[in-house]
Write an enzyme that holds these catalytic residues in place. Sequence first.
Site, PDB file in Angstrom:
ATOM      1  N   ASP A  92       0.820  24.996  22.024  1.00  0.00           N
ATOM      2  CA  ASP A  92      -0.241  24.422  22.599  1.00  0.00           C
ATOM      3  C   ASP A  92      -0.012  23.717  24.084  1.00  0.00           C
ATOM      4  OD1 ASP A  92      -1.075  24.121  19.878  1.00  0.00           O
ATOM      5  OD2 ASP A  92      -0.177  22.237  19.475  1.00  0.00           O
TER       6      ASP A  92
HETATM    7  N1  URA Z   1       2.730  23.911  15.772  1.00  0.00           N
HETATM    8  C1  URA Z   1       2.167  23.072  16.656  1.00  0.00           C
HETATM    9  O1  URA Z   1       1.488  21.925  16.126  1.00  0.00           O
HETATM   10  N2  URA Z   1       1.983  23.157  18.161  1.00  0.00           N
HETATM   11  C2  URA Z   1       2.479  24.372  18.614  1.00  0.00           C
HETATM   12  O2  URA Z   1       2.285  24.442  20.031  1.00  0.00           O
HETATM   13  C3  URA Z   1       3.309  25.209  17.777  1.00  0.00           C
HETATM   14  C4  URA Z   1       3.375  24.845  16.580  1.00  0.00           C
END
Ligand code: URA
Length: 244
Positions: A113
Site C-alpha cells: 500500500d
Molecule cells: N497488508 C496490507 O494491509 N497492506 C500492505 O501493504 C501489505 C499487506
Amino acid sequence: MAKIPTSRVDKLLSSMGYGSRNEVARLGKSGRIRLDGNRLMDATKRIPVTPDLPTRMTIEGEPLDPIAGLYILLNKPLGMTCSHKEVGALVYDILPLRWRSRTPAISTIGRLDKQTSGLLLLTDDGDLLHRVISPKRHVTKTYRAKLARPLTGNEAALFATGDMMLEGEEKPLAPATLQVVSDTEALLSVTEGRYHQVRRMFAATGNHVEDLHRESLGGLSLPDDLAPGQWKLLNDDEIALIFQ
Ligand code: URA
C-alpha cells in the site's frame, strides 16, 4: 553448455532505454559506445550478450546498465504507490529514468500500500514474478505492525486457525503466525497477498494498524543498511533465499 545469446547493439541498447535504434546508431557513429575500450561505431553489429557486458561496455563514458534479468530489492518509503500510471509519487520514480523504457518492463513483485514501507522486489523477469506470487509456493511475508490499541491476546489463535474470514470474501484466510513484540506491536507472517490483508486482519479484531512495514519475504530480509528509498540489485544466492 547453454548457448550465449547475441544481439545487434542498436536493438540491445534500445531495449535498455538508451533511445531509439536511430539514436543508438548516432551514439555509435559519434564514438560514444565503447566495447573493451574500443569505439564501437557500427551499432548494427551483433555482439554476445553476456552478464559481464556492463564491465566491458561504456556509453558516454559510463558503464552499461545491467542487462535483462534485473532483481531489485527496494526499501519502499511511505507515500509512494506501486503503480505504473497513478498520479503522485511512484516507486518507479526511485529507479534511473532510463529504466522506465526498458523491455521487458520492470514491475513490482506484488504490491505494498501507499502507506506501507519496507521490502519490495522489482524485476523484469516474469517467471520469477509468478513464482514468488503463486499461492502454491506459500512464500511467507512478514510485516511489523504498530497498532492503535493494545492486543487482546486472542489474535494469534484466531489468525492461526485457517478459517478466519475477511469481510466480503468467500474463502478463509490461510493460517498466519503472530509474534507479539509489545502491547501494541506485532510481527505477522502471512502466505497470501490479499487486498490490504494485514490491515483488514487487525481491523477484524477491532484494532487499527497505524504503521505497517514489510521486513522479509521468504528467507530474504531487508538489510539494516538499506535506508528508505534505497535499493540494490540481488544476486542469485539472495534470490534463492526467497524460496527458503
Ligand atoms: N497488508 C496490507 O494491509 N497492506 C500492505 O501493504 C501489505 C499487506
